[in-house]
Design a protein around this motif. Sequence first.
Motif, PDB file in Angstrom:
ATOM      1  N   SER A  46     107.062 -55.528  45.876  1.00 11.75           N
ATOM      2  CA  SER A  46     107.979 -54.904  46.811  1.00 11.75           C
ATOM      3  C   SER A  46     108.307 -53.486  46.355  1.00 11.75           C
ATOM      4  N   VAL A  47     108.276 -52.549  47.288  1.00 10.13           N
ATOM      5  CA  VAL A  47     108.647 -51.176  46.967  1.00 10.13           C
ATOM      6  C   VAL A  47     110.106 -51.113  46.537  1.00 10.13           C
ATOM      7  N   LEU A  48     110.966 -51.895  47.184  1.00  8.79           N
ATOM      8  CA  LEU A  48     112.383 -51.912  46.823  1.00  8.79           C
ATOM      9  C   LEU A  48     112.577 -52.401  45.393  1.00  8.79           C
ATOM     10  N   HIS A  49     111.821 -53.436  45.010  1.00  2.00           N
ATOM     11  CA  HIS A  49     111.901 -53.938  43.634  1.00  2.00           C
ATOM     12  C   HIS A  49     111.431 -52.867  42.656  1.00  2.00           C
ATOM     13  N   ALA A  50     110.325 -52.206  42.986  1.00  2.23           N
ATOM     14  CA  ALA A  50     109.792 -51.170  42.106  1.00  2.23           C
ATOM     15  C   ALA A  50     110.770 -50.016  41.939  1.00  2.23           C
ATOM     16  N   PRO A 304     115.897 -25.740  55.552  1.00  4.81           N
ATOM     17  CA  PRO A 304     115.256 -26.729  56.427  1.00  4.81           C
ATOM     18  C   PRO A 304     115.872 -28.109  56.240  1.00  4.81           C
ATOM     19  N   VAL A 305     115.728 -28.951  57.245  1.00  7.52           N
ATOM     20  CA  VAL A 305     116.216 -30.330  57.183  1.00  7.52           C
ATOM     21  C   VAL A 305     115.053 -31.221  56.752  1.00  7.52           C
ATOM     22  N   PHE A 306     115.136 -31.797  55.552  1.00 10.52           N
ATOM     23  CA  PHE A 306     114.065 -32.616  55.000  1.00 10.52           C
ATOM     24  C   PHE A 306     114.373 -34.105  55.124  1.00 10.52           C
ATOM     25  N   SER A 307     113.315 -34.897  55.184  1.00  3.96           N
ATOM     26  CA  SER A 307     113.444 -36.342  54.996  1.00  3.96           C
ATOM     27  C   SER A 307     113.456 -36.600  53.490  1.00  3.96           C
ATOM     28  N   PRO A 308     113.820 -37.813  53.032  1.00  6.08           N
ATOM     29  CA  PRO A 308     113.794 -38.091  51.583  1.00  6.08           C
ATOM     30  C   PRO A 308     112.441 -37.807  50.942  1.00  6.08           C
ATOM     31  N   GLY A 309     111.350 -38.211  51.617  1.00  7.66           N
ATOM     32  CA  GLY A 309     110.022 -37.980  51.061  1.00  7.66           C
ATOM     33  C   GLY A 309     109.685 -36.506  50.973  1.00  7.66           C
ATOM     34  N   GLU A 310     110.068 -35.741  52.005  1.00  6.33           N
ATOM     35  CA  GLU A 310     109.810 -34.301  51.993  1.00  6.33           C
ATOM     36  C   GLU A 310     110.596 -33.618  50.889  1.00  6.33           C
ATOM     37  N   ALA A 311     111.820 -34.053  50.679  1.00 10.03           N
ATOM     38  CA  ALA A 311     112.649 -33.465  49.627  1.00 10.03           C
ATOM     39  C   ALA A 311     112.014 -33.682  48.260  1.00 10.03           C
ATOM     40  N   ALA A 312     111.569 -34.917  47.996  1.00 10.36           N
ATOM     41  CA  ALA A 312     110.988 -35.229  46.693  1.00 10.36           C
ATOM     42  C   ALA A 312     109.715 -34.431  46.442  1.00 10.36           C
ATOM     43  N   GLN A 329     102.604 -53.777  37.272  1.00 14.14           N
ATOM     44  CA  GLN A 329     102.055 -54.747  36.336  1.00 14.14           C
ATOM     45  C   GLN A 329     100.577 -55.053  36.569  1.00 14.14           C
ATOM     46  N   GLY A 330     100.148 -55.017  37.810  1.00 14.65           N
ATOM     47  CA  GLY A 330      98.751 -55.308  38.103  1.00 14.65           C
ATOM     48  C   GLY A 330      97.821 -54.141  37.863  1.00 14.65           C
ATOM     49  N   GLY A 331      98.375 -53.018  37.421  1.00 12.15           N
ATOM     50  CA  GLY A 331      97.562 -51.846  37.144  1.00 12.15           C
ATOM     51  C   GLY A 331      97.494 -50.852  38.283  1.00 12.15           C
ATOM     52  N   MET A 332      98.113 -51.187  39.427  1.00 12.45           N
ATOM     53  CA  MET A 332      98.085 -50.272  40.562  1.00 12.45           C
ATOM     54  C   MET A 332      99.031 -49.101  40.325  1.00 12.45           C
ATOM     55  N   GLU A 333      98.547 -47.910  40.599  1.00 15.21           N
ATOM     56  CA  GLU A 333      99.371 -46.722  40.430  1.00 15.21           C
ATOM     57  C   GLU A 333     100.162 -46.438  41.709  1.00 15.21           C
ATOM     58  N   TYR A 334     101.351 -45.930  41.517  1.00 10.11           N
ATOM     59  CA  TYR A 334     102.183 -45.545  42.658  1.00 10.11           C
ATOM     60  C   TYR A 334     103.084 -44.398  42.227  1.00 10.11           C
ATOM     61  N   ARG A 335     103.736 -43.775  43.194  1.00 13.59           N
ATOM     62  CA  ARG A 335     104.623 -42.653  42.914  1.00 13.59           C
ATOM     63  C   ARG A 335     106.072 -43.091  43.120  1.00 13.59           C
ATOM     64  N   PHE A 352     109.328 -49.252  30.648  1.00  7.80           N
ATOM     65  CA  PHE A 352     108.759 -50.466  31.214  1.00  7.80           C
ATOM     66  C   PHE A 352     108.530 -50.277  32.707  1.00  7.80           C
ATOM     67  N   ALA A 353     107.422 -50.800  33.192  1.00  5.29           N
ATOM     68  CA  ALA A 353     107.221 -50.887  34.633  1.00  5.29           C
ATOM     69  C   ALA A 353     108.158 -51.959  35.178  1.00  5.29           C
ATOM     70  N   PRO A 354     108.420 -51.976  36.484  1.00  2.00           N
ATOM     71  CA  PRO A 354     109.238 -53.063  37.049  1.00  2.00           C
ATOM     72  C   PRO A 354     108.654 -54.406  36.610  1.00  2.00           C
ATOM     73  N   PRO A 355     109.436 -55.256  35.942  1.00  2.00           N
ATOM     74  CA  PRO A 355     108.862 -56.463  35.336  1.00  2.00           C
ATOM     75  C   PRO A 355     108.526 -57.552  36.342  1.00  2.00           C
ATOM     76  N   SER A 356     107.535 -58.319  36.021  1.00  2.00           N
ATOM     77  CA  SER A 356     107.256 -59.526  36.792  1.00  2.00           C
ATOM     78  C   SER A 356     108.261 -60.596  36.375  1.00  2.00           C
TER      79      SER A 356
END
Length: 385
Positions: A46-50, A304-312, A329-335, A352-356
């Motif tokens: 889950s992105v929220l968990h991460a 300018p008016v940014f969205s959260p993603g645009e701001a980051a 944990q599975g080795g997948m990369e994300y931002r 630590f990455a978000p733990p299983s």
Amino acid sequence: MELARLIPGDVAGQTLADLGADVIKVEGPPLGDYMRSIPPTMGEMSVLHAASNKNKRSIAIDHRSDAGLKLIYRLIQSADVVLEVSDPGSMAQYKLDYESVRSVNPKIVYCSVTGFGQTGPYAHAPSHGANIECLAGTMSLEDTAEGPRLWPLTFTATYHGAYQAALGICAGLVAALRTGKGCYIDSSCWDAGVTFDGTAATIALNGKTYVEGLLSPQTPKYAPYYCKDGRAVVVGAIEPQFWEKFCKLIGRPDLVHRDSSELPVDFGGENARALHKEIAEALLSRTAAEWGDLFASNDVPCSPVFSPGEAAQSAHGLARGIVRNATEQGGMEYRTVARGLVIDGGRGEDRFAPPSYGQHSDEILAEIGCQEHEVADLRERSIVR
């Protein structure tokens, strides 16, 4: 020790973990923190968990069993903080309420995070983020052709409740170091929402209005406007020096002294709507990005008016190092985003990455002196996973 789940507890724990705390996430059966299963997902995570569980270690313990409770008590003996999210009073049935925990460790700082707090008519009311936001006054209704919509779609009270809890814990730890005594912290997301903008609440409590029509055509010097590309900029030229620069930059120096007051801050004057219309027409000559660059390079508070993603991902965000590449944990990369605070020039490392679920059970049990045969027995009886 984090006996928590969902955004308020997870974010409070991660805030402390990002600052260097060793946060042990104690998760119960059968699946632990069910934030793990809330979409959207990246692979199986889950992105929220991460986003709210990095830099923590997870141990899975059946807290409902006597053996599981004894294990948790052993963890509590060496802990400084217990952070929990539950219905007020419900931790007593598991003998994990403040009084029970304090009998194990008198110096413990115990923080309960709830939607509405430990007291009051809403204390036991079930809630999700939107319910809390609406009751705290941090969301309002916007009429649309399809019916009412809540706006703004940001969970101010929910997240501020988490940060408020983390701040309270830090204060409690300082007091414990000085006095040798722990404390109990009642952190309510509703309270956090009401007090988040204490200025607005205080003005309303005293029967006053804070700049009527703020950020609308009624306050043209402090309002959003559409640009050539359909994007928007928000103007904040309410001080005389900024207003003069702004008018010259948009090619309307004739507006500098129109309806201007002698006050140090001026939101627009008596003919506000007419002024708003003229500014709106002038700003249609360039794109939002072009205006943003021009205003920034000339020290005018308009952007300018940014969205959260645009701001980051903006040039400023990248320069500040707010975006970080991570690996699950599975080795997948994300931002993701890094710690919000810069301390001694850095944002800290992601340890630590978000733990299983239960990923660190063995190493945490070893740290409190459990032998291999004990761990094997605990697993056999499903006390630990």
